[in-house]
Design an enzyme around this catalytic site. Structure first.
Site, PDB file in Angstrom:
ATOM      1  N   ASP A  63       7.459 -32.272  30.456  1.00 11.85           N
ATOM      2  CA  ASP A  63       6.165 -31.613  30.276  1.00 11.85           C
ATOM      3  C   ASP A  63       5.793 -30.895  31.564  1.00 11.85           C
ATOM      4  O   ASP A  63       5.303 -31.503  32.511  1.00 11.85           O
ATOM      5  CB  ASP A  63       5.102 -32.670  29.915  1.00 11.85           C
ATOM      6  CG  ASP A  63       3.778 -32.025  29.533  1.00 11.85           C
ATOM      7  OD1 ASP A  63       3.671 -30.784  29.609  1.00 11.85           O
ATOM      8  OD2 ASP A  63       2.851 -32.765  29.149  1.00 11.85           O
ATOM      9  N   ASP A  91       7.912 -28.894  27.132  1.00 20.55           N
ATOM     10  CA  ASP A  91       7.648 -27.474  26.881  1.00 20.55           C
ATOM     11  C   ASP A  91       8.593 -26.592  27.716  1.00 20.55           C
ATOM     12  O   ASP A  91       9.431 -27.102  28.473  1.00 20.55           O
ATOM     13  CB  ASP A  91       6.184 -27.146  27.182  1.00 20.55           C
ATOM     14  CG  ASP A  91       5.749 -27.651  28.547  1.00 20.55           C
ATOM     15  OD1 ASP A  91       6.613 -27.748  29.446  1.00 20.55           O
ATOM     16  OD2 ASP A  91       4.559 -27.974  28.724  1.00 20.55           O
ATOM     17  N   TYR A 132      12.571 -27.599  13.090  1.00 16.34           N
ATOM     18  CA  TYR A 132      13.307 -27.087  11.928  1.00 16.34           C
ATOM     19  C   TYR A 132      12.400 -26.820  10.716  1.00 16.34           C
ATOM     20  O   TYR A 132      12.891 -26.650   9.616  1.00 16.34           O
ATOM     21  CB  TYR A 132      14.465 -28.027  11.571  1.00 16.34           C
ATOM     22  CG  TYR A 132      15.502 -28.102  12.692  1.00 16.34           C
ATOM     23  CD1 TYR A 132      16.393 -27.053  12.906  1.00 16.34           C
ATOM     24  CD2 TYR A 132      15.547 -29.189  13.552  1.00 16.34           C
ATOM     25  CE1 TYR A 132      17.314 -27.097  13.944  1.00 16.34           C
ATOM     26  CE2 TYR A 132      16.470 -29.247  14.589  1.00 16.34           C
ATOM     27  CZ  TYR A 132      17.349 -28.195  14.783  1.00 16.34           C
ATOM     28  OH  TYR A 132      18.254 -28.242  15.816  1.00 16.34           O
ATOM     29  N   TRP A 133      11.050 -26.828  10.922  1.00 21.18           N
ATOM     30  CA  TRP A 133      10.106 -26.528   9.835  1.00 21.18           C
ATOM     31  C   TRP A 133       9.263 -25.327  10.232  1.00 21.18           C
ATOM     32  O   TRP A 133       8.058 -25.425  10.509  1.00 21.18           O
ATOM     33  CB  TRP A 133       9.201 -27.739   9.565  1.00 21.18           C
ATOM     34  CG  TRP A 133       9.935 -28.980   9.151  1.00 21.18           C
ATOM     35  CD1 TRP A 133      11.191 -29.050   8.630  1.00 21.18           C
ATOM     36  CD2 TRP A 133       9.456 -30.327   9.240  1.00 21.18           C
ATOM     37  NE1 TRP A 133      11.534 -30.363   8.379  1.00 21.18           N
ATOM     38  CE2 TRP A 133      10.482 -31.164   8.739  1.00 21.18           C
ATOM     39  CE3 TRP A 133       8.258 -30.905   9.677  1.00 21.18           C
ATOM     40  CZ2 TRP A 133      10.352 -32.551   8.676  1.00 21.18           C
ATOM     41  CZ3 TRP A 133       8.125 -32.286   9.603  1.00 21.18           C
ATOM     42  CH2 TRP A 133       9.159 -33.102   9.103  1.00 21.18           C
ATOM     43  N   LEU A 236      17.329 -29.030   0.449  1.00 24.34           N
ATOM     44  CA  LEU A 236      17.762 -30.111   1.318  1.00 24.34           C
ATOM     45  C   LEU A 236      16.486 -30.808   1.797  1.00 24.34           C
ATOM     46  O   LEU A 236      15.631 -30.175   2.428  1.00 24.34           O
ATOM     47  CB  LEU A 236      18.524 -29.513   2.503  1.00 24.34           C
ATOM     48  CG  LEU A 236      18.742 -30.387   3.719  1.00 24.34           C
ATOM     49  CD1 LEU A 236      19.774 -31.475   3.424  1.00 24.34           C
ATOM     50  CD2 LEU A 236      19.216 -29.532   4.892  1.00 24.34           C
ATOM     51  N   ARG A 269      22.658 -20.700  17.930  1.00 28.47           N
ATOM     52  CA  ARG A 269      23.156 -21.856  17.183  1.00 28.47           C
ATOM     53  C   ARG A 269      22.447 -21.769  15.831  1.00 28.47           C
ATOM     54  O   ARG A 269      21.229 -21.664  15.762  1.00 28.47           O
ATOM     55  CB  ARG A 269      22.805 -23.166  17.902  1.00 28.47           C
ATOM     56  CG  ARG A 269      23.227 -24.444  17.152  1.00 28.47           C
ATOM     57  CD  ARG A 269      22.119 -24.955  16.246  1.00 28.47           C
ATOM     58  NE  ARG A 269      22.461 -26.245  15.654  1.00 28.47           N
ATOM     59  CZ  ARG A 269      21.770 -26.814  14.676  1.00 28.47           C
ATOM     60  NH1 ARG A 269      20.713 -26.226  14.165  1.00 28.47           N
ATOM     61  NH2 ARG A 269      22.120 -27.976  14.193  1.00 28.47           N
ATOM     62  N   ASP A 271      21.537 -23.160  12.052  1.00 25.06           N
ATOM     63  CA  ASP A 271      21.355 -24.406  11.316  1.00 25.06           C
ATOM     64  C   ASP A 271      21.899 -24.303   9.884  1.00 25.06           C
ATOM     65  O   ASP A 271      21.955 -23.205   9.319  1.00 25.06           O
ATOM     66  CB  ASP A 271      19.838 -24.655  11.259  1.00 25.06           C
ATOM     67  CG  ASP A 271      19.462 -26.059  10.855  1.00 25.06           C
ATOM     68  OD1 ASP A 271      19.843 -26.993  11.557  1.00 25.06           O
ATOM     69  OD2 ASP A 271      18.767 -26.213   9.829  1.00 25.06           O
ATOM     70  N   GLU A 300      26.108 -24.903  12.415  1.00 24.04           N
ATOM     71  CA  GLU A 300      26.173 -26.325  12.065  1.00 24.04           C
ATOM     72  C   GLU A 300      26.568 -26.470  10.597  1.00 24.04           C
ATOM     73  O   GLU A 300      25.751 -26.236   9.713  1.00 24.04           O
ATOM     74  CB  GLU A 300      24.807 -26.984  12.302  1.00 24.04           C
ATOM     75  CG  GLU A 300      24.788 -28.433  11.892  1.00 24.04           C
ATOM     76  CD  GLU A 300      23.643 -28.799  10.970  1.00 24.04           C
ATOM     77  OE1 GLU A 300      23.346 -29.994  10.875  1.00 24.04           O
ATOM     78  OE2 GLU A 300      23.036 -27.911  10.325  1.00 24.04           O
ATOM     79  N   HIS A 369      21.150 -34.805  18.038  1.00 27.28           N
ATOM     80  CA  HIS A 369      19.827 -35.271  17.615  1.00 27.28           C
ATOM     81  C   HIS A 369      19.798 -35.796  16.188  1.00 27.28           C
ATOM     82  O   HIS A 369      18.747 -36.202  15.711  1.00 27.28           O
ATOM     83  CB  HIS A 369      18.842 -34.121  17.770  1.00 27.28           C
ATOM     84  CG  HIS A 369      19.216 -32.907  16.960  1.00 27.28           C
ATOM     85  ND1 HIS A 369      20.524 -32.474  16.799  1.00 27.28           N
ATOM     86  CD2 HIS A 369      18.471 -32.023  16.256  1.00 27.28           C
ATOM     87  CE1 HIS A 369      20.547 -31.406  16.043  1.00 27.28           C
ATOM     88  NE2 HIS A 369      19.310 -31.108  15.696  1.00 27.28           N
ATOM     89  N   ASP A 370      20.924 -35.735  15.485  1.00 26.64           N
ATOM     90  CA  ASP A 370      20.959 -36.185  14.094  1.00 26.64           C
ATOM     91  C   ASP A 370      21.768 -37.461  13.916  1.00 26.64           C
ATOM     92  O   ASP A 370      22.002 -37.879  12.771  1.00 26.64           O
ATOM     93  CB  ASP A 370      21.569 -35.082  13.198  1.00 26.64           C
ATOM     94  CG  ASP A 370      20.670 -33.864  13.097  1.00 26.64           C
ATOM     95  OD1 ASP A 370      19.435 -34.018  13.188  1.00 26.64           O
ATOM     96  OD2 ASP A 370      21.204 -32.749  12.935  1.00 26.64           O
ATOM     97  N   ASP A 417      17.951 -41.464  14.254  1.00 27.98           N
ATOM     98  CA  ASP A 417      16.796 -40.582  14.273  1.00 27.98           C
ATOM     99  C   ASP A 417      15.565 -41.378  13.829  1.00 27.98           C
ATOM    100  O   ASP A 417      15.610 -42.017  12.779  1.00 27.98           O
ATOM    101  CB  ASP A 417      17.136 -39.438  13.296  1.00 27.98           C
ATOM    102  CG  ASP A 417      15.994 -38.505  13.026  1.00 27.98           C
ATOM    103  OD1 ASP A 417      14.962 -38.619  13.689  1.00 27.98           O
ATOM    104  OD2 ASP A 417      16.163 -37.646  12.126  1.00 27.98           O
TER     105      ASP A 417
HETATM  106  C1  NOJ Z   1      20.254 -29.796  10.929  1.00 22.91           C
HETATM  107  C2  NOJ Z   1      19.445 -30.083  12.128  1.00 22.91           C
HETATM  108  O1  NOJ Z   1      20.295 -30.398  13.182  1.00 22.91           O
HETATM  109  C3  NOJ Z   1      18.533 -31.195  11.737  1.00 22.91           C
HETATM  110  O2  NOJ Z   1      17.958 -31.785  12.841  1.00 22.91           O
HETATM  111  C4  NOJ Z   1      17.546 -30.621  10.772  1.00 22.91           C
HETATM  112  O3  NOJ Z   1      16.633 -31.589  10.365  1.00 22.91           O
HETATM  113  C5  NOJ Z   1      18.295 -30.108   9.554  1.00 22.91           C
HETATM  114  N1  NOJ Z   1      19.407 -29.275   9.912  1.00 22.91           N
HETATM  115  C6  NOJ Z   1      17.393 -29.284   8.684  1.00 22.91           C
HETATM  116  O4  NOJ Z   1      16.987 -28.134   9.358  1.00 22.91           O
END
Ligand code: NOJ
Length: 642
Positions: A63, A91, A132-133, A236, A269, A271, A300, A369-370, A417
């Protein structure tokens, strides 16, 4: 001298229906020999193989600006950092503040979780801290930039000199690159009845629940993960899924990304690529690289694998490379989860490298992160060291998940996660791993065998793995041990004879007849020995990659052509390429005399005791850039023996 194509304006003039007018225009305005804009005529090389990528979840890094942390909805911010579903304050100023820490660790490219404006609400107790939203692909998340830069206050994304622009400037000053994480598949899920509301720099343009213009697919959730149609058209995890057949949507998403590229982003990158058809990505990549020819793009494809036809086909034909999930899974099984076959699982992945056109451009990683962090599976720091040494010295572009160098992990619920996204808390530049990454990142840039060379297995057992990377006369020999202390009687290294020093431990090793005898390996350790040969120099260097040619031992591939650098069609004087794997030959050709000129060339197979086998085509034609590094990516044109 090459003739410039007519400028665009006059070309439009020729493109009328009136053929006579075309002819007259041509006669009236003969094409002039003028300054040649070679940018149009060659592809600049997108060279990312020497990079070391670092992937940070922005909200969990640092931060640097406490004023922006509450964001538009303070309810979503937890200053105590107890609620894992809420924002914790990281940030872009925080990233800027820590750039020297990253640079000093050898990081050359920084991948940040998506930076765009997100929905400001909780969905199943979670805010969009991951990014991712998205709600507006043309605006930045106000929590990441200065409070007075919030575009919704009085500006638009057109505002320049924001924290985002300062970050790019600070990166570029340090010769580092920014990788933007982009999502084309979906916008956002259902928040209290609102779903898929999408904005174009603050102006609402689509709404899943009132989808007049067909911006979204409406087929419900994926139920069968074996069904390709479902994967590409259904949702998804409840995310509003874009309808790629709508060209307004395509213009919007590509337009948004081009704006960020124009502000200095270096790479993307992407998604959820398997959730959209390959034609979409081919158009996307063509357009993006048409706009900025030197942008590196990786995607990905979750759980891509070299034995999976669909992900391989995607890697070879979409125009972008992939995150290497196949290697990641094998590596975690072998080094974190104690799989009996150990390193054999990893070699089994490398054995399939020929399935890819460019295995050495895959982005390699051990966690993200997943999935649980490597250390949540196995807390032993030495095993982590072996794993990182492996991805830093084998083919592919290594990507380090933030905090790995500080042994950051939270094992709550197995480290899944969201517990794989803890707040970064230490910035120790003396940890063993920080130092190892720094050394090996430097080595990747110094020794082309690591970034561009082939991979030669020298000793393989479940617990011990020795390999040499080789490109021309540059060699990197690596020995890894996941077991207890052991001594190897003798191992081939390909190194020149004499004394060599391990880059990591500074131990000395004697190489004789290419071998190291009685090689002692400490428990859970790594040895890396580098020998850098002569580097290719030239006014213009063409990095040539040829796929799809089958060679037998003793057969080699050369580039033959009409210029001195390629031997004037004399195949015995043609330029030899290096064998990378059964599907890939590679080389760097220096051009001096022919720099700036048009040449013709083709590939040929040099066969001992037989006449050479030339490609079955007239010739390829190219204008060699005046200077710098460019690339050719070709596929062998086979045909009847000549
Ligand atoms: C893959 C991303 O790495 C993940 O973190 C995300 O939740 C999903 N795609 C949906 O966007």
């Amino acid at each position: 001298m090459v003739t410039t194509p007519p400028p665009r304006s006059s070309r439009t003039q020729y493109e009328t229906d009136d053929h006579q007018a075309d002819v007259e225009a041509l006669v009236a305005e003969p094409r002039q020999d003028s300054e040649i804009d070679l940018e149009f005529l060659y592809t600049r090389d997108i060279e990312f193989r020497q990079e070391t990528i670092y992937f940070a979840v922005v909200d969990r890094f640092y931060d640097g600006d406490v004023d922006n942390s509450e964001g538009p909805n303070p309810e979503l911010f937890d200053p105590e950092r107890q609620d894992w579903g809420k924002y914790w304050g990281g940030d872009l100023q925080g990233i800027i503040d820590k750039l020297d820490y990253l640079k000093n660790m050898g990081v050359t490219a920084l991948w940040l979780t998506p930076l765009f404006e997100q929905v400001e609400a909780l969905f199943v107790d979670n805010a969009a801290i991951h990014g991712y939203w998205t709600r507006d692909f043309k605006r930045l998340n106000p929590r990441y930039i200065g409070r007075d830069e919030d575009p919704s206050l009085n500006n638009t994304q057109e505002q320049k000199n924001t924290t985002f622009d300062r970050l790019i400037e600070a990166l570029h000053q340090r010769k580092m690159k920014l990788i933007l994480d982009v999502v084309c598949n979906h916008s956002n899920p259902d928040f209290s009845g609102k779903k898929g509301e999408l904005y174009d720099d603050g102006v609402k343009i689509a709404d899943f629940n009132d989808d007049k213009d067909n911006w979204y697919h409406h087929y419900g959730e994926i139920t069968d993960w074996e069904d390709e149609w479902q994967i590409q058209n259904r949702e998804l995890a409840g995310l509003a899924t874009f309808n790629e057949n709508n060209s307004d949507y395509r213009d919007y998403i590509k337009g948004a990304i081009k704006q960020w590229l124009d502000r200095g982003v270096d790479a993307l990158r992407v998604d959820t690529i398997k959730h959209m058809p390959i034609w979409f990505w081919q158009e996307f990549n063509a357009d993006i690289q048409g706009h900025r020819p030197d942008v590196f793009i990786f995607g990905e494809w979750i759980y891509s694998h070299p034995s999976d036809d669909r992900s391989v086909e995607f890697a070879n034909h979409s125009g972008m490379t992939l995150l290497d999930f196949g290697l990641c899974v094998a590596l975690r099984a072998a080094l974190a989860q104690g799989a009996e076959d150990g390193f054999q699982l990893i070699q089994a992945i490398f054995d399939l490298d020929h399935r890819y056109f460019g295995a050495n451009e895959l982005v390699t990683f051990i966690d993200n992160h997943d999935m649980p962090r490597f250390q949540s599976l196995n807390p032993d720091p030495d095993m982590l060291k072996v794993a990182i040494a492996l991805i830093m010295t084998s083919r592919g572009i290594p990507c380090i998940y933030y905090g790995t160098e500080q042994y950051l992990h939270d094992d709550t619920e197995g480290g899944n996660d969201p517990y794989n996204r803890p707040m970064m808390s230490h910035w120790d530049t003396e940890t063993e791993l920080y130092r190892l990454i720094r050394l090996l990142s430097g080595l990747r840039r110094l020794n082309p065998a690591i970034s561009m060379g082939g991979h030669w297995q020298k000793l393989l057992a479940p617990d011990v793995y020795c390999y040499a990377r080789r490109y021309r006369d540059s060699i990197c020999f690596v020995a890894l041990n996941r077991g207890e202390t052991t001594t190897i009687e003798a191992v081939e290294t390909e190194l020149p004879d004499g004394e060599h020093t391990c880059v990591l431990t500074r131990q000395k090793f004697e190489v004789s007849e290419g071998r190291i005898d009685s090689l002692e390996l400490a428990a859970r350790s790594a040895i890396v020995i580098s020998h850098v040969g002569e580097r290719i120099k030239g006014q213009t260097i063409v990095r040539v990659q040829l796929n799809g040619v089958q060679t037998q031992p003793g057969e080699t591939i050369v580039v033959t052509g009409n210029c001195p650098e390629l031997g004037h069609w004399d195949v015995s004087k043609a330029y030899p390429l290096e064998y990378i794997n059964t599907n890939t030959w590679f080389g760097e050709i220096p051009f001096e005399e022919s720099a700036g000129k048009m040449i013709t060339y083709k590939y040929a197979m040099w066969r001992e005791g037989q006449s050479p086998l030339r490609e079955n085509l007239v010739a390829r034609r190219w204008v060699i850039a005046n200077e710098g590094t460019v690339k050719w990516r070709d596929t062998w044109a086979s045909g009847p023996e000549s």
